[in-house]
Enzyme design. Structure first.
Site, PDB file in Angstrom:
ATOM      1  N   SER A   2      78.573  64.883   9.209  1.00 39.97           N
ATOM      2  CA  SER A   2      79.139  66.226   9.145  1.00 39.97           C
ATOM      3  C   SER A   2      78.016  67.245   9.248  1.00 39.97           C
ATOM      4  O   SER A   2      76.873  66.952   8.908  1.00 39.97           O
ATOM      5  CB  SER A   2      79.875  66.414   7.809  1.00 39.97           C
ATOM      6  OG  SER A   2      80.202  67.773   7.592  1.00 39.97           O
TER       7      SER A   2
ATOM      8  N   TYR B  35      77.734  66.080  -1.411  1.00 44.98           N
ATOM      9  CA  TYR B  35      78.328  65.830  -0.095  1.00 44.98           C
ATOM     10  C   TYR B  35      77.258  65.897   0.991  1.00 44.98           C
ATOM     11  O   TYR B  35      77.182  65.018   1.854  1.00 44.98           O
ATOM     12  CB  TYR B  35      79.430  66.853   0.187  1.00 44.98           C
ATOM     13  CG  TYR B  35      80.145  66.635   1.499  1.00 44.98           C
ATOM     14  CD1 TYR B  35      80.936  65.508   1.706  1.00 44.98           C
ATOM     15  CD2 TYR B  35      80.034  67.559   2.540  1.00 44.98           C
ATOM     16  CE1 TYR B  35      81.586  65.301   2.912  1.00 44.98           C
ATOM     17  CE2 TYR B  35      80.699  67.365   3.746  1.00 44.98           C
ATOM     18  CZ  TYR B  35      81.467  66.226   3.926  1.00 44.98           C
ATOM     19  OH  TYR B  35      82.115  66.015   5.127  1.00 44.98           O
TER      20      TYR B  35
END
Length: 311
Positions: free
Chosen positions: A160, A186
């Protein structure tokens, strides 16, 4: 990297169906993790449409079986099935690997969790690092022989642009001493996805295994955002951020997994169906630290040690 950056005929608005058009996967076997929702479903659908034998690795077997039936019906390919795979549980990962027989041509490490409250798995690992990275590390290394047996295979590591939120903290990857921040966690896990691809490709290229990583794009129609507040979602929309449909979000994954132009090209990071530029400004591109070969080798060693210690 810029001199040899891979470009393709596809772009940000391309769909998985457009990317895979003309590709024949009739004799190939594929696994897609996290394929019970979102871009995982569309990735599996594209592979099935091209004729592949597709296994959906899912936590919820009932949801996975529903998706398998729907994908089979929509593609006319009945070689689509679901199997239990909980990437936060090493026992589940090992059972999945043990049940796999024969060659594996395509492995799509798609499953993930984003920004949950601090949660620890049985070995004490922070959930995002455990699920997004360590579980996929154990799965992929466990399937190495199957990937090598295919003669020529690919691994797509779904990362990502969230990797820009942070590097891997090698001294405290599981937030045992530093304060937990869900977005830092994350970012760390998504950087780990890219570093894994760098080192895996280096180690396994001679075995005919090509490994790349990618950013699929921001997708509102995804369970990944389940830990985001409505305020956070509204802020992302208001910021002018561009969102993709699940079909568009799966396009870069499918490109990395199947596009003939990437034969033998590995260790790279893609977004919007092209190799990403180095990150400089804004929110696009790939951070230099995520492609650092020394960090990639260090992460491989750390991951091996953590998994061995977990027993």
């Amino acid at each position: 990297m810029s001199d040899s950056r891979i470009t393709t005929p596809f772009g940000a608005q391309s769909t998985a169906a457009e990317v895979i058009a003309g590709v024949d996967l009739l004799d190939q076997r594929a696994i897609v993790t996290g394929a019970a929702s979102g871009i995982g479903v569309e990735t599996a659908r594209a592979l099935a449409r091209a004729g592949a034998d597709v296994t959906l690795g899912v936590r919820d077997i009932m949801a996975g079986e529903r998706v398998a039936r729907e994908v089979a019906a929509s593609t006319g390919n009945d070689r689509v099935r679901a199997a239990v795979l909980d990437l936060a549980d090493l026992g589940s990962v090992r059972a999945f690997v043990a049940d796999w027989t024969g060659p594996l041509h395509i492995l799509v490490n798609n499953a993930g969790v984003m920004a949950p409250p601090l949660t620890r798995t049985a070995p004490g690992w922070e959930l995002q690092f455990a699920t997004n990275h360590l579980g996929h590390f154990a799965l992929t290394t466990g399937l190495h022989d199957a990937l090598a047996a295919a003669g020529r295979s690919r691994v797509a590591s779904v990362s990502s642009r969230g990797h820009l939120r942070g590097q891997v903290d090698f001294d405290d990857p599981n937030f045992e001493r530093r304060e937990y921040d869900p977005w830092v966690g994350y970012g760390q896990s998504k950087t780990a996805n890219i570093l894994f691809a760098v080192e895996a490709d280096k180690r396994w290229a001679a075995d005919g295994i090509t490994v790349n990583s990618l950013h699929p794009g921001a997708i509102l129609e995804s369970n990944l955002k389940r830990h985001m507040s409505q305020q956070e979602i509204d802020a992302a929309v208001a910021s002018g951020q561009t969102f993709k449909t699940p079909e568009q979000g799966a396009a870069t994954t499918v490109l990395v997994a199947t596009w003939p132009g990437l034969d033998g090209v590995g260790g790279r990071y893609f977004e919007d169906c092209n190799e990403a530029r180095p990150h400089a400004a804004g929110v696009t591109g790939v951070a230099e630290y995520a492609l650092d070969p020394e960090a990639a080798a260090r992460l491989w060693q750390l991951s091996t040690e953590l998994i061995a210690k977990a027993g």
